[in-house]
Enzyme design. Structure first.
Site, PDB file in Angstrom:
ATOM      1  N   ARG A  60      45.852  18.454  59.667  1.00 27.24           N
ATOM      2  CA  ARG A  60      46.680  18.226  58.468  1.00 27.24           C
ATOM      3  C   ARG A  60      47.468  17.136  58.190  1.00 27.24           C
ATOM      4  NH1 ARG A  60      47.709  23.460  55.385  1.00 27.24           N
ATOM      5  NH2 ARG A  60      46.387  24.737  56.254  1.00 27.24           N
ATOM      6  N   SER A  94      44.363  29.795  51.219  1.00 30.63           N
ATOM      7  CA  SER A  94      44.787  28.781  51.771  1.00 30.63           C
ATOM      8  C   SER A  94      43.106  27.844  52.106  1.00 30.63           C
ATOM      9  CB  SER A  94      45.097  28.867  53.428  1.00 30.63           C
ATOM     10  OG  SER A  94      46.272  29.677  53.318  1.00 30.63           O
ATOM     11  N   GLY A 106      36.788  16.486  40.203  1.00 31.10           N
ATOM     12  CA  GLY A 106      36.935  16.101  38.771  1.00 31.10           C
ATOM     13  C   GLY A 106      36.413  16.893  37.775  1.00 31.10           C
ATOM     14  N   GLY A 128      52.392  25.698  59.708  1.00 37.39           N
ATOM     15  CA  GLY A 128      52.427  26.945  58.877  1.00 37.39           C
ATOM     16  C   GLY A 128      53.175  28.226  59.620  1.00 37.39           C
ATOM     17  N   LYS A 175      55.890  28.849  54.256  1.00 36.32           N
ATOM     18  CA  LYS A 175      55.321  30.286  54.265  1.00 36.32           C
ATOM     19  C   LYS A 175      56.500  31.047  54.722  1.00 36.32           C
ATOM     20  CE  LYS A 175      51.416  28.089  53.441  1.00 36.32           C
ATOM     21  NZ  LYS A 175      50.852  28.171  51.882  1.00 36.32           N
ATOM     22  N   GLY A 201      41.407  24.524  47.797  1.00 37.87           N
ATOM     23  CA  GLY A 201      41.402  23.268  47.027  1.00 37.87           C
ATOM     24  C   GLY A 201      42.276  23.231  46.037  1.00 37.87           C
TER      25      GLY A 201
END
Ligand code: OXD
Ligand code: MN
Length: 601
Positions: free
Chosen positions: A385, A267, A510, A218, A225, A270
Site C-alpha cells: 500500500r 476493495s 482512461g 485496514g 474502515k 480500481g
C-alpha cells in the site's frame, strides 16, 4: 524491520499538549491504567511533531527512509508477514444482540468481548509509548464531520493517521469541552502481532472500537474502515445520512458543465484509478477531478444527495500502479508518501510489480529478503500500500473541502466479473438500483485474507463494512430514496468482463471515460439507450468509441446479455437472499420477481 518498538522520550514541547475535554482525559486515564505504558504522547498534528516522530521511527527501525532524490520525504514500512490485509474472520460487530449485527457480520456479545479484550490489553503497552491521536473525519466546517480519538502503541499508526485524517489540534478544537459531545473512542494495541490474538471489534452503541494484534492499515487506522464505514454506517442510519464505500469524482465537459458521481466497487477493484482517471486524447477538454477514492458520507439536502470525503489521504494498493495505468496516482506517490510492503531497490527507491520500466536487477522484497527478477516470490506484496496526502493529487477537486459536500448526479455500482455483467447498464429507478447494489458480486482480491478470485456477493461493496443488520441497511437505502426528489441515477459497470480466450474485453483505465460520458449524458436526459430485462443498456453506437482500439465484435460482447448466464445470476441472487435468513425487505424480493418476469416477457 519492526512493528513493535520501545518507548520514545520526546523533548519538552513535543507530545505534551493535552486536550481539555474531561471525558477524553478520563478515558485516556482508564486505558493508561489498563495498558500501563511507559509514557503518554499527546499528538497535536504539527509538522514539528511529525518530523520528530519520523526521525524516531527511522531510528527504531520501524521505517526506512527512502532516497530523498528519488522519493523525497518518503518512507518504507514492512509489516509482519502474518499481517498484510484486513482480517474479516476476526472482525466483529459487538451490538447488544446478534440480530442487530445481522447475518453478514461476525457478532460477539459486548460485555464478554470487552472483558476478553481488556484481559488482552492488561499491561500490553508496558515499555511502550501510548500515543493519543485526536482526528476529525470530514471537512473542518461540515455538519457531517465526526471527531475521533485513537489510542495506539504504534508509531506507524500515528504517522499514517496524520496522512489519512485531519489530525491534532483541529479535532481538539472541534470537540470542545462538552463532556457529552459525540466522539469515537478507538483503542489499538499491536500486542505481540500474533494472529491468534488479533481482533477488530466495534461497539456501535458505545461509538467505540478496540483493535488488537495487528499493524495492517485496514485493521488499525481506526478512522477508515472502522469509524468511517462500520460505526459510520450505524450512525448514518440513526441520524438519516449515508456512509458508503464509494469514491467520489467530478467530471467536467469542455463546455464547463460539471457533475459529480459516487461509485461503490469492492476493495482493490480500481476505485483509486477511476477517481483519478485521465480521459483519452479524443476527449480533449474533459476533466476528471477527485473528491475521494474510498469513502463517501452523503446527506440529503433539497431532495438531493450531497457527498463529502471524510478522509484526508489515500491508502491505495500499489502493485499495478504505473504512469500508464494511473499517472495521477504516480504523481501523488512521488513524494511525502508512506509505503508498506513494497520492494526496496539498492539505490533506496521503491519498486513493485507493474511499475514502469524494467525490474531492478536486485532488490529487497517486502519480507526483507534478497530478490532478483528470477525469484519465484513477488517483490511487493499484492496488497502492498501507499499512504499519501490527498493534497499530492494533481487532479484534486476544488470543492474537496466544501462542508456542504458536492451534489451527486449518479451512483455507480461495480465489481470484478469475468462474465454475465455487461460493461454498463442503468437501473430503471431507485428501487431497482438498490436491488442492483444489493445483489452485486465481485471476485475476491488480496485486500482481505482468504482465497482470491472467488465470486462473492458484496452488497454495495459494503459486505465487510456494514456495521449493522444488512436487511436494515437495504431498508435505509430504500427510505433515503423516498426522501429524494432528484435522486441520482443508478448504474452498474464491469470493467473486467473476459472473452472466450480469457482476456479482458475492455481496456479500462482512461477508456472508462467513454462509459462515464454515457452515464453523464443519461443524467442530462439523453435517450441513447435501449430497455432490456436488466435495465437500460447502451447500443455500441451510443458510446463514444472514437479512437478506441477494440474490435466491434468485442464491444457487442461487452454490452450483451447472455440469457443462460443471467438465469444462473438470478439463481445466485435468490441463493444470496435466502442465505440472509429473511431480513431482505419485500421491495427487493419484489424487484427480483420483476427481473425474472422481464426475462420471460
Ligand atoms: C481499502 C479496502 O483498503 O477496501 O480501502 O480494503
Ligand atoms: Mn476500501
Amino acid at each position: 524491520m519492526k512493528d513493535i518498538a520501545p518507548a520514545i522520550s520526546p523533548p519538552a514541547g513535543i507530545g505534551d499538549t493535552k486536550p481539555t475535554n474531561q471525558a477524553v482525559l478520563d478515558w485516556v486515564h482508564e486505558v493508561e491504567l489498563l495498558t500501563k505504558p511507559e509514557n503518554i504522547f499527546w499528538c497535536d498534528g504539527s509538522e514539528h511533531e511529525n518530523n520528530f516522530l519520523l526521525e524516531q521511527a527511522d531510528r527504531q527501525n520501524v521505517l526506512i527512509k527512502l532516497n530523498d532524490q528519488k522519493v523525497p520525504r518518503s518512507y518504507l514500512h514492512r509489516s509482519n508477514p502474518n499481517d498484510v490485509a484486513r482480517v474479516e474472520q476476526f472482525t466483529f460487530i459487538c451490538a447488544p444482540t446478534k440480530e442487530e449485527a445481522g447475518p453478514t457480520n461476525n457478532w460477539s456479545e459486548p460485555a464478554e468481548t470487552y472483558s476478553k479484550l481488556q484481559n488482552m490489553l492488561k499491561s500490553a503497552m508496558r515499555g511502550r509509548t501510548m500515543f493519543v491521536i485526536p482526528y476529525i473525519m470530514g471537512p473542518p466546517d461540515s455538519p457531517l464531520t465526526k471527531v475521533g480519538f485513537e489510542i495506539t502503541d504504534s508509531i506507524y499508526v500515528v504517522l499514517s493517521m496524520r496522512i489519512m485524517t485531519r489530525m491534532g489540534a483541529i479535532a481538539v478544537k472541534r470537540l470542545g469541552n462538552d463532556a457529552n459531545a459525540e466522539w469515537n473512542r478507538g483503542v489499538h494495541s499491536l500486542l505481540d502481532v500474533d494472529p491468534a490474538r488479533r481482533f477488530i471489534c466495534h461497539f456501535p452503541q458505545d461509538n467505540a472500537i478496540i483493535s488488537v494484534g495487528s499493524g495492517y492499515g485496514g485493521n488499525v487506522l481506526l478512522s477508515k474502515k472502522c469509524l468511517a464505514l462500520r460505526i459510520g454506517s450505524y450512525l448514518a442510519r440513526r441520524q438519516g445520512w449515508m456512509a458508503e464505500h464509494m469514491l467520489i469524482l467530478g467530471v467536467e465537459s469542455p463546455q464547463g458543465r460539471k457533475h459529480y458521481v459516487a461509485a461503490a466497487f469492492p476493495s482493490a477493484c480500481g476505485k483509486t484509478n477511476f477517481a483519478m482517471l485521465i480521459p483519452p486524447k479524443h476527449f480533449r477538454g474533459w476533466k476528471v477531478t477527485t473528491v475521494g477514492d474510498d469513502i463517501a458520507w452523503m446527506q440529503i439536502r433539497d431532495g438531493r444527495l450531497f457527498a463529502v470525503n471524510p478522509e484526508n489521504g489515500y491508502f491505495g494498493v500499489v502493485p499495478g500502479t504505473s504512469y500508464k495505468s494511473n499517472p495521477n496516482a504516480m504523481k501523488s506517490i512521488e513524494h511525502d508518501t508512506l509505503y508498506t510492503n513494497v520492494a526496496l531497490t539498492d539505490d533506496g527507491d521503491v519498486w513493485w510489480e507493474g511499475k514502469d520500466g524494467a525490474p531492478p536487477g536486485h532488490a529487497i522484497d517486502w519480507r526483507g529478503n534478497d530478490w532478483t527478477p528470477d525469484s519465484k516470490e513477488k517483490a511487493a506484496h499484492p496488497n502492498s500500500r501507499f499512504a499519501t496526502p490527498m493534497r499530492n493529487n494533481p487532479v484534486l477537486d476544488a470543492d474537496v473541502e466544501k462542508g456542504d459536500g458536492v451534489p451527486i448526479s449518479a451512483i455507480i455500482f461495480g465489481g470484478r466479473r469475468s462474465d454475465t455483467m455487461p460493461l454498463v447498464f442503468q437501473a430503471l429507478d431507485w428501487e431497482h438500483g438498490v436491488y442492483i447494489g444489493a445483489t452485486m458480486a465481485s471476485e475476491t482480491t488480496a485486500a482481505a485474507t482468504g482465497a482470491v478470485g472467488q465470486v462473492r456477493r458484496d452488497p454495495m461493496a459494503m459486505l465487510p463494512f456494514c456495521g449493522y443488520n444488512i436487511g436494515d441497511y437495504f431498508r435505509h437505502w430504500l427510505k433515503v430514496g423516498k426522501r429524494l426528489t432528484s435522486p441520482p441515477l443508478i448504474f452498474n459497470v464491469n470493467w473486467f468482463r473476459k472473452g472466450e480466450d480469457g482476456k479482458f474485453l475492455w481496456p479500462g483505465f482512461g477508456d472508462n471515460m467513454r462509459v462515464l460520458k454515457w452515464m453523464i449524458d443519461r443524467c442530462e436526459g439523453s435517450d441513447a439507450a435501449v430497455e432490456s430485462p436488466i435495465g437500460w443498456l447502451p447500443r455500441p453506437d451510443d458510446l463514444d468509441l472514437a479512437g478506441l482500439d477494440v474490435p466491434h465484435k468485442s464491444v457487442v460482447e461487452l454490452l450483451g446479455i447472455d440469457h443462460e448466464q443471467w438465469q444462473r445470476e438470478l439463481a445466485g441472487h435468490q441463493r444470496f437472499f435466502d442465505s440472509l435468513g429473511g431480513v431482505v425487505p419485500d421491495e427487493l424480493l419484489q424487484e427480483r420477481q420483476n427481473l425474472e418476469a422481464r426475462f420471460k416477457s
